[in-house]
Write a protein that holds these residues in place. Structure first.
Motif, PDB file in Angstrom:
ATOM      1  N   PRO A   1       0.802  -1.228   0.000  1.00 33.04           N
ATOM      2  CA  PRO A   1       0.000   0.000   0.000  1.00 33.04           C
ATOM      3  C   PRO A   1       0.831   1.273   0.000  1.00 33.04           C
ATOM      4  O   PRO A   1       0.486   2.237  -0.687  1.00 33.04           O
ATOM      5  CB  PRO A   1      -0.838  -0.138   1.280  1.00 33.04           C
ATOM      6  CG  PRO A   1      -0.984  -1.611   1.472  1.00 33.04           C
ATOM      7  CD  PRO A   1       0.333  -2.181   1.027  1.00 33.04           C
ATOM      8  N   ASP A   2       1.939   1.307   0.747  1.00 35.83           N
ATOM      9  CA  ASP A   2       2.778   2.510   0.787  1.00 35.83           C
ATOM     10  C   ASP A   2       3.381   2.818  -0.578  1.00 35.83           C
ATOM     11  O   ASP A   2       3.391   3.976  -1.027  1.00 35.83           O
ATOM     12  CB  ASP A   2       3.903   2.336   1.820  1.00 35.83           C
ATOM     13  CG  ASP A   2       3.397   2.432   3.246  1.00 35.83           C
ATOM     14  OD1 ASP A   2       2.272   2.936   3.433  1.00 35.83           O
ATOM     15  OD2 ASP A   2       4.115   1.993   4.161  1.00 35.83           O
ATOM     16  N   VAL A   3       3.877   1.791  -1.249  1.00 35.62           N
ATOM     17  CA  VAL A   3       4.465   1.980  -2.579  1.00 35.62           C
ATOM     18  C   VAL A   3       3.386   2.387  -3.576  1.00 35.62           C
ATOM     19  O   VAL A   3       3.582   3.275  -4.407  1.00 35.62           O
ATOM     20  CB  VAL A   3       5.181   0.694  -3.044  1.00 35.62           C
ATOM     21  CG1 VAL A   3       5.633   0.825  -4.500  1.00 35.62           C
ATOM     22  CG2 VAL A   3       6.371   0.398  -2.143  1.00 35.62           C
ATOM     23  N   CYS A   4       2.229   1.744  -3.482  1.00 36.34           N
ATOM     24  CA  CYS A   4       1.114   2.056  -4.380  1.00 36.34           C
ATOM     25  C   CYS A   4       0.704   3.518  -4.239  1.00 36.34           C
ATOM     26  O   CYS A   4       0.511   4.218  -5.241  1.00 36.34           O
ATOM     27  CB  CYS A   4      -0.064   1.134  -4.083  1.00 36.34           C
ATOM     28  SG  CYS A   4      -1.528   1.481  -5.071  1.00 36.34           S
ATOM     29  N   LYS A   5       0.579   3.986  -3.017  1.00 36.76           N
ATOM     30  CA  LYS A   5       0.141   5.370  -2.786  1.00 36.76           C
ATOM     31  C   LYS A   5       1.170   6.368  -3.320  1.00 36.76           C
ATOM     32  O   LYS A   5       0.809   7.362  -3.967  1.00 36.76           O
ATOM     33  CB  LYS A   5      -0.102   5.619  -1.299  1.00 36.76           C
ATOM     34  CG  LYS A   5      -0.754   6.975  -1.012  1.00 36.76           C
ATOM     35  CD  LYS A   5      -1.076   7.134   0.456  1.00 36.76           C
ATOM     36  CE  LYS A   5      -1.860   8.412   0.714  1.00 36.76           C
ATOM     37  NZ  LYS A   5      -1.221   9.618   0.172  1.00 36.76           N
ATOM     38  N   SER A   6       2.455   6.133  -3.068  1.00 34.76           N
ATOM     39  CA  SER A   6       3.481   7.061  -3.556  1.00 34.76           C
ATOM     40  C   SER A   6       3.547   7.038  -5.081  1.00 34.76           C
ATOM     41  O   SER A   6       3.758   8.085  -5.720  1.00 34.76           O
ATOM     42  CB  SER A   6       4.841   6.717  -2.954  1.00 34.76           C
ATOM     43  OG  SER A   6       5.274   5.436  -3.384  1.00 34.76           O
ATOM     44  N   PHE A   7       3.349   5.858  -5.677  1.00 35.40           N
ATOM     45  CA  PHE A   7       3.333   5.725  -7.134  1.00 35.40           C
ATOM     46  C   PHE A   7       2.141   6.494  -7.709  1.00 35.40           C
ATOM     47  O   PHE A   7       2.254   7.205  -8.722  1.00 35.40           O
ATOM     48  CB  PHE A   7       3.265   4.239  -7.496  1.00 35.40           C
ATOM     49  CG  PHE A   7       3.527   3.934  -8.943  1.00 35.40           C
ATOM     50  CD1 PHE A   7       3.920   4.918  -9.843  1.00 35.40           C
ATOM     51  CD2 PHE A   7       3.385   2.637  -9.412  1.00 35.40           C
ATOM     52  CE1 PHE A   7       4.163   4.611 -11.183  1.00 35.40           C
ATOM     53  CE2 PHE A   7       3.614   2.327 -10.744  1.00 35.40           C
ATOM     54  CZ  PHE A   7       4.010   3.315 -11.629  1.00 35.40           C
ATOM     55  N   GLU A   8       0.991   6.371  -7.061  1.00 31.39           N
ATOM     56  CA  GLU A   8      -0.210   7.089  -7.499  1.00 31.39           C
ATOM     57  C   GLU A   8       0.000   8.601  -7.436  1.00 31.39           C
ATOM     58  O   GLU A   8      -0.362   9.332  -8.371  1.00 31.39           O
ATOM     59  CB  GLU A   8      -1.401   6.689  -6.625  1.00 31.39           C
ATOM     60  CG  GLU A   8      -2.694   7.400  -6.974  1.00 31.39           C
ATOM     61  CD  GLU A   8      -3.830   7.046  -6.024  1.00 31.39           C
ATOM     62  OE1 GLU A   8      -4.859   7.751  -6.062  1.00 31.39           O
ATOM     63  OE2 GLU A   8      -3.690   6.084  -5.240  1.00 31.39           O
ATOM     64  N   ASP A   9       0.576   9.085  -6.342  1.00 37.28           N
ATOM     65  CA  ASP A   9       0.833  10.518  -6.200  1.00 37.28           C
ATOM     66  C   ASP A   9       1.822  11.007  -7.260  1.00 37.28           C
ATOM     67  O   ASP A   9       1.677  12.104  -7.809  1.00 37.28           O
ATOM     68  CB  ASP A   9       1.378  10.825  -4.809  1.00 37.28           C
ATOM     69  CG  ASP A   9       0.349  10.589  -3.713  1.00 37.28           C
ATOM     70  OD1 ASP A   9      -0.845  10.468  -4.040  1.00 37.28           O
ATOM     71  OD2 ASP A   9       0.748  10.511  -2.533  1.00 37.28           O
TER      72      ASP A   9
END
Length: 655
Positions: free
Chosen positions: A398-406
């Motif tokens: 989830p942390d990687v996904c969120k930073s990738f999305e941003d």
């Protein structure tokens, strides 16, 4: 006025504060309990929770918490008037109830009608200054009706716009020094912080109407010049603080006609720690809808050459068309054309048949209210963001996904690596609504463009966009439901499992090309009431089911065929065939039907997506995506589809 001992004015140490009528009202309420002698307690009790809504030369409008208190205050209005200080004292009090429209009072017969008309015409800024925000006694938000009154007030300012347009023409002095630019959708240019820290549009302090400050226009011209290596020339033309005046002045720009409109931002999925939860949160706001701006340019005292104006005018046009103006440009606001501004770009033609996209005025069952439908480019961005998370959460933490999305889509105050703009046309047909146009994808990197392009192909093959995106277009209980969205018609996949697996692998490869991951994750979509983001993990199944007699939407007679099985398609007909499969619904008598564990509970997104594909007129089929297909109720539905001939294309072996 304060004076120094020498008798001179000493305003340097004096700061005057201009108070709003609402602030003066609150001061009056606070001082009421301190008066000597004390007024009867009944008046302080009546007024303690009241709010001043409007004040003019003849009356003061006060809102109270409920009808009972408002009625009692009305009966005591003359005694309340006697208590008011001179700055608030008027000959009449108009009483209303919080959360309602102000009462309509008939003007006295002694005042000429023309004078009354001039008095009641207010600007949007006046409406906002005299408005009470917050919530009423039932917790209902008051902001939307306040914003609507501001937009309605602006519609009465047509004559003012005409005069300001003429003033701009006169100041420019030459038609060649004018630039008229039209925006195909909406534009947001922020002015001041309003309620809930929402950025209100720039409203002129004198005229009270929306406008584009000259400083904003000058800023985008300078940014464009810097980007295209004309910074030194821009300094000469526009001036600099440390170098003095330039040769060309840009005037404040006003719309040529009323255009203020209530819009809405409605994020539906929100990150909460390590999950994306479903919780729609509509926020009304003011935007300019399809504005036409008249921008004037003039030579300054330093300007001698009219060629300077031509250069600035060209730069301004290129900046508005390529870069855009205002906020949320990457989501479709404030662009005058589809001209790309980022290094890499591609275009995709689309057609959309839909039950209707809606902004701040969705349809309701009350009095058969149909709402206000409009194509919303933000919906395209929203659906791509949804499918981004569906793929990314199966590949990354989830942390990687969120930073990738941003990084890709951007966050507040920081633009992402992609921008999505839509040029569209609409027809007069509204059952269903039909739109055609072009989606322009842009990015600062080729890998990011490849990723978002693959997401667009995936999204248009698995579902629709906007309201009803999880269902193919059909009629249910006499109402239009679902969407039919076609992007790049020539690229529609055939009914063939290998091509589908290639598409799904291409999408995954585009993610891994940008951000590597050696793991695979499974994420539960949750249950009714605790709905979470859908994820293309190994517990999700994508099935293809032939629908050989299905009619393509543009060939349907919606008045007579909309509820027929050959319009719904094989998969949707099967979903509707049993209470065990279809989502939870309510009839007009209030009876509840369906299974919320398969199709989704009322006002909860379904776990099942169904999309109709027409690669050729005689070979249609439907794609069924089932999230959390390992759950017992959904597994029964999945197995039933397979027993009726559906083939599985996801997950495929060795995933």
């Amino acid at each position: 006025m304060s004076y120094s001992r020498g008798g001179r004015s000493d305003d340097r140490n004096r700061k005057e504060t201009v108070k709003t009528p609402q602030q003066e009202w609150q001061e009056f309420l606070g001082e009421l309990g301190k008066r000597k002698p004390q007024p009867p307690k009944i008046y302080s009790d009546l007024l303690k929770d009241s709010q001043l809504v409007e004040i003019d030369r003849m009356s003061i409008t006060i809102f109270f918490p409920d009808e009972k208190i408002s009625g009692l205050a009305k009966s005591q209005s003359q005694k309340i008037i006697n208590l008011l200080p001179s700055n608030l004292n008027r000959g009449k009090i108009i009483c209303g109830v919080l959360g309602t429209e102000p009462p309509q009072e008939l003007p006295p017969a002694s005042i000429p009608q023309k004078r009354i008309t001039e008095m009641i015409v207010k600007s949007p800024l006046q409406e906002l200054n005299f408005a009470c925000f917050g919530q009423d006694k039932n917790g209902k938000d008051l902001s939307q009706p306040v914003l609507k009154r501001a937009a309605d007030a602006e519609k009465k300012c047509a004559k003012l716009y005409e005069r300001l347009t003429e003033k701009t023409r006169l100041l420019a002095g030459n038609p060649d020094y004018l630039l008229t630019i039209k925006f195909p959708w909406r534009m947001r240019v922020g002015g001041t912080r309003g309620f809930r820290e929402l950025l209100l549009p720039a409203l002129h302090t004198v005229y009270g109407i929306p406008y584009i400050p000259a400083s904003s226009l000058k800023g985008i011209v300078r940014a464009w010049a810097r980007k295209h290596h004309h910074e030194l020339e821009a300094d000469r033309l526009l001036g600099r603080l440390d170098q003095g005046l330039g040769t060309v002045q840009i005037l404040d720009a006003f719309p040529t006609a009323p255009c203020l409109s209530v819009d809405v931002a409605n994020p539906q999925w929100h990150w909460s720690k390590d999950a994306v939860n479903y919780k729609p949160e509509p926020h009304p706001l003011l935007t300019m809808e399809r504005p036409e701006l008249l921008i004037g340019l003039v030579l300054t005292s330093r300007g001698k050459n009219t060629e300077d104006i031509k250069i600035v005018k060209l730069w301004l046009k290129q900046a508005l068309e390529g870069e855009g103006l205002g906020s949320r440009i990457s989501a479709g606001y404030g662009k005058a054309s589809l001209k790309p501004s980022l290094r890499y770009s591609c275009e995709h033609k689309f057609s959309l048949w839909t039950q209707g996209m809606y902004g701040v005025e969705p349809p309701s069952g009350e009095n058969n209210y149909r709402g206000k439908a409009e194509f919303r480019p933000t919906s395209v961005r929203g659906i791509l963001r949804y499918w981004f998370r569906a793929v990314a959460l199966s590949l990354y933490t989830p942390d990687v996904c969120k930073s990738f999305e941003d990084e890709l889509f951007g966050v507040l105050g920081k633009q992402g690596k992609i921008a999505i703009n839509v040029d569209f046309n609409s027809t007069t047909v509204n059952e269903p609504y039909h739109y055609t146009g072009t989606i322009c994808l842009e990015s600062t990197e080729q890998e990011c463009l490849d990723l978002v392009s693959s997401l667009l192909t995936l999204a248009s093959h698995l579902g629709g966009v906007g309201r009803g995106s999880r269902r193919p277009l059909h009629k249910l209980n006499g109402r239009m439901r679902g969407t039919h969205w076609v992007v790049d018609e020539d690229c529609c996949l055939e009914y063939e499992s290998l091509k589908w697996r290639q598409l799904l692998k291409t999408v995954t490869d585009c993610f891994l090309a940008k951000k590597q991951s050696a793991n695979r994750y499974t994420v539960s979509p949750g249950q009714p009431g605790k709905r979470r983001q859908d994820v293309l993990d190994q517990n999700t199944q994508i099935l293809l089911l032939q629908s050989t007699d299905q009619i393509i939407p543009e060939a349907v007679n919606w008045a007579t065929q909309g509820n027929k099985n050959n319009v719904r398609g094989t998969a949707l007909t099967f979903l509707y065939s049993s209470e065990q499969y279809k989502g939870q619904t309510k009839d007009r008598q209030g009876n509840v039907f369906g299974n919320p564990k398969v199709g989704g509970a009322l006002e909860t997104p379904s776990y099942v997506w169904i999309k109709s594909i027409f690669p050729r007129a005689n070979d249609p089929y439907q794609v069924v995506t089932i999230f959390g297909a390992d759950y017992e109720d959904r597994k029964v539905f999945t197995d039933a589809l397979k027993s009726n001939g559906a083939i599985k294309v996801w997950p495929f072996p060795n995933l």
